[in-house]
Design an enzyme around this catalytic site. Structure first.
Site, mmCIF file in Angstrom:
data_model
loop_
_atom_site.group_PDB
_atom_site.id
_atom_site.type_symbol
_atom_site.label_atom_id
_atom_site.label_comp_id
_atom_site.label_asym_id
_atom_site.label_seq_id
_atom_site.Cartn_x
_atom_site.Cartn_y
_atom_site.Cartn_z
ATOM 1 N N GLU A 325 0.837 -1.190 0.000
ATOM 2 C CA GLU A 325 0.000 0.000 0.000
ATOM 3 C C GLU A 325 0.874 1.242 0.000
ATOM 4 O OE1 GLU A 325 -2.326 -0.468 3.522
ATOM 5 O OE2 GLU A 325 -0.851 0.500 4.801
ATOM 6 N N HIS A 367 -4.666 3.095 7.528
ATOM 7 C CA HIS A 367 -3.567 2.609 8.352
ATOM 8 C C HIS A 367 -2.640 3.741 8.756
ATOM 9 C CE1 HIS A 367 -4.136 -1.601 6.399
ATOM 10 N NE2 HIS A 367 -4.906 -1.436 7.441
#
Length: 705
Positions: A325, A367
């Site tokens: 990511e 996140h």
């Protein structure tokens, strides 16, 4: 059904479609018919839309700025200032090889997670549960009950990690559900004192301070202990071992074929996206060999490359999948491993968050580490680097499944993977609570309650919300009517109920019930025991005359018998008239409680036929002896009969049934409990000693009697 009722154009897609495949459909980029609606009865299979398949190594899209080939990284989980110089070989993670005999300790009282792990074990036909024990420091040692298939089993719960490790030396994994506030201490204890036994730590908690995370990583590296997390759902080894809630519910595990091993291993940051990978891999290959979500924090305990090197060394794993990511630079370690030849198995990779490059400012995703803060940390940069290193990188995540399928078919064609017959889907009993929620089962309840319900947003008494009870000032009498009679009685009726409770609250310390309560209190008994001692004296001779008086007087009224005939009938049958007579009170010394109750009933009740009959009986009995008056028990009883029968809230039959069920004695019990508790508190306050009855108040008689 919703589409038909709302008139809106709605379509439903299930696990046969990946999470983002509906986006091109919504944008009109693909044909509506290319994606079938969800069919819950269809068994999932490996079906791919050939038109969506992309080459194994698609070229980068034309135009745009050139991608950096070897960017200068701002940080990496392995290049922290205090961890610089550590090898990429992942020595700590090398010990993390889950098997069908791997057992773990679960830190924290997590019954749902443990039950999910045991259900997975049973589905995989393990010989014994993977959870050896649980650790919960806030209770003493005990056992927790879980299901093992259709049977029940006990899992020991220990107050300390030391005790659990000593009792279960075969446990090599610690699944740590401690909160972010205490996870550092629990991990430190495990690493300092039990590193020789616990070779892998899975840290589930989110929000662990980065300073503490870095200290845990450093200590784990020094001890050679593998870390998964923090901020992770865990990992899964199909057919062998499951960490916590990885893989979701049982139907999802069956859908993703996680009950048996496949040939493709993956590593992801996101725990939620690991579920998506389970689905994609199972639909486009022979399934998952192993999968780990390393967690979305900026400093995960292990890196992508650590797990990919483990998979490289696993002969059962034939292909690799990486889902990175935006943010961080650990993907470049994977690029280096591919270029140096340490990763030779085909790798399908993608870094999510490519849309962040469309913004002129930093975009923080869910996140903690999902934000590009330096050169090369953008998802598009890392995708380009992985493609250049030799990984299979699709043009978008929508084509990720097709890329996995392309690699898998090449492995099958080369003979590296030999497809195996699909085994029967294992049957695991569904949890009853969940099955009931889905409307799949029903069973008769062991209890039925119609008077209260605490399941909604607020407590209800006979359907009346507790807020409404106070808003309308129903009082204790109104609440009693709701709970005892399931009806809202008129205000004069609830006021009468409260009057009865007040007049029956106490009658001095000399009566049997109060005497027993006082004696028990002075013997050192607690409030409940003293109250019970007093209540146990209530019966036909003390307080229990209410039901008898109501029955006798009501029966006579219903039969149309005159008061004189009723008295003669009782005398002929040698029966006492319940509710008539008093040891102290008389016509000359009337009981004021009876006076108050009679006057209130006459002033407020619509009818008082039973009370009128009782007063006629009293006139006859007092003519013989002045203390044969209508006592408080009898007065309360006959007035209550008139109240229930003629208040308009119930029929005569319903009123008679309530009286037959003992509600009148219940009133005396409830009222007199107030006095018994008062005597208990009074004796405690006065610090009265143990009671011993005086000798001179006892007649000692020797000889025959």
């Amino acid at each position: 059904k919703l589409r038909d009722e709302s008139g809106l154009f709605l379509r439903v897609f299930g696990p046969e479609q990946d999470a983002v495949s509906v986006c091109p459909l919504a944008l009109g980029l693909v044909d509506d018919k290319s994606m079938p609606d969800f069919d819950p009865d269809a068994r999932p299979g490996v079906v791919v839309d050939e038109s969506a398949k992309t080459p194994a190594t698609p070229p980068p899209p034309p135009g745009g700025p050139p991608r950096p080939t070897s960017p200068a990284r701002t940080f990496s989980a392995n290049s922290l200032s205090d961890l610089a110089g550590l090898s990429l070989e992942g020595a700590a993670m090398a010990s993390t090889q889950f098997t069908a005999k791997t057992r773990c300790l679960v830190y924290g009282l997590q019954p749902r997670a443990v039950q999910g792990m045991l259900d997975f074990d049973f589905m995989c036909k393990r010989s014994k549960p993977s959870v050896a024990a649980m650790v919960y420091p806030f209770q003493g040692q005990h056992y927790a009950k879980f299901y093992w298939g259709t049977e029940e089993t006990l899992v020991p719960v220990y107050p300390s990690l030391q005790a659990a490790c000593a009792k279960h030396p075969d446990a090599s994994v610690l699944v740590n559900f401690a909160s972010y506030r205490s996870v550092f201490d629990t991990c430190s204890e495990a690493l300092d004192n039990h590193a020789d036994q616990l070779r892998t730590l899975a840290i589930i908690a989110e929000g662990v301070p980065e300073r503490q995370t870095r200290a845990i990583i450093e200590k784990a590296e020094a001890k050679g202990v593998g870390l998964i997390g923090p901020a992770t759902v865990g990992g899964i080894k199909p057919g062998c071992f499951r960490i916590g809630n990885t893989g979701g519910m049982l139907d999802n595990i069956v859908m993703s074929k996680l009950y048996r091993p496949g040939s493709v291993s993956y590593v992801s940051k996101s725990g939620g996206m690991s579920n998506e990978l389970n689905n994609i891999i199972s639909r486009h290959s022979d399934g998952v060999c192993e999968g780990v979500a390393i967690g979305g924090d900026a400093y995960p305990g292990s890196r992508f490359v650590d797990h990919l090197l483990r998979y490289e060394a696993n002969p059962d794993c034939k292909a690799l999948v990486l889902l990175g990511e935006v943010g961080g630079a650990d993907e470049y370690d994977v690029c280096d491993a591919i270029k140096s030849g340490r990763l030779t198995k085909p790798l399908v990779a993608w870094c999510i968050g490519t849309c962040a490059s469309a913004f002129s400012f930093e975009v923080q995703f869910g996140h903690a580490g999902a934000c590009a803060r330096g050169r090369g940390e953008a998802a598009v940069d890392k995708n380009a680097a992985l493609r250049e290193a030799g990984a299979v990188v699709p043009r978008s995540f929508a084509e990720f499944g097709a890329a996995v399928r392309g690699v898998y078919e090449k492995l099958v064609a080369s003979g590296a993977v030999v497809p195996k017959p699909e085994p029967d889907i294992p049957k695991v009993p569904m949890d009853y609570t969940w099955a009931k929620r889905l409307g799949m089962v029903r069973k008769p309840a062991n209890f039925i309650s119609t008077i209260s319900d605490d399941r909604g947003e607020e407590l209800r008494y006979a359907g009346t919300p507790i807020s409404e009870v106070f808003k309308e000032d129903l009082g204790v009498g109104g609440v009693l009517c709701l709970l005892w009679f399931r009806k809202r009685l008129p205000p004069y009726a609830t006021k009468f109920v409260e009057m009865v409770l007040m007049v029956t609250a106490d009658h001095g310390p000399a009566v049997a019930g109060a005497h027993n309560a006082i004696v028990a209190t002075r013997a050192g008994k607690d409030l409940v025991s003293s109250l019970a001692s007093g209540l146990l004296t209530i019966g036909p001779r003390f307080g229990g005359a209410l039901d008898g008086a109501a029955t006798m007087m009501t029966d006579a009224v219903d039969r149309g018998v005159s008061a004189a005939a009723f008295v003669s009938e009782c005398k002929k049958n040698n029966k006492l008239i319940m509710g008539i007579g008093h040891r102290i009170k008389s016509l000359e010394n009337p009981d004021q409680r009876v006076v108050l109750i009679k006057e209130y009933a006459k002033a407020h009740f619509p009818k008082t036929p039973t009370l009128d009959f009782a007063l006629e009986v009293e006139a006859i009995t007092t003519a013989k002896r002045s203390n044969l008056i209508l006592n408080v028990d009898g007065c309360v009883a006959v007035c209550f009969v008139d109240l229930l029968r003629h208040c308009g809230a119930m029929t005569v039959e319903e009123a008679d049934e309530l009286i037959a069920n003992g509600c009148l004695n219940g009133l005396f019990v409830l009222g007199r409990s107030i006095g018994f508790i008062g005597h208990h508190l009074d004796q405690k306050r006065l610090k009265q000693p143990l009671y011993r009855h005086p000798w001179d108040d006892i007649s000692y008689i020797q000889g025959d009697v």
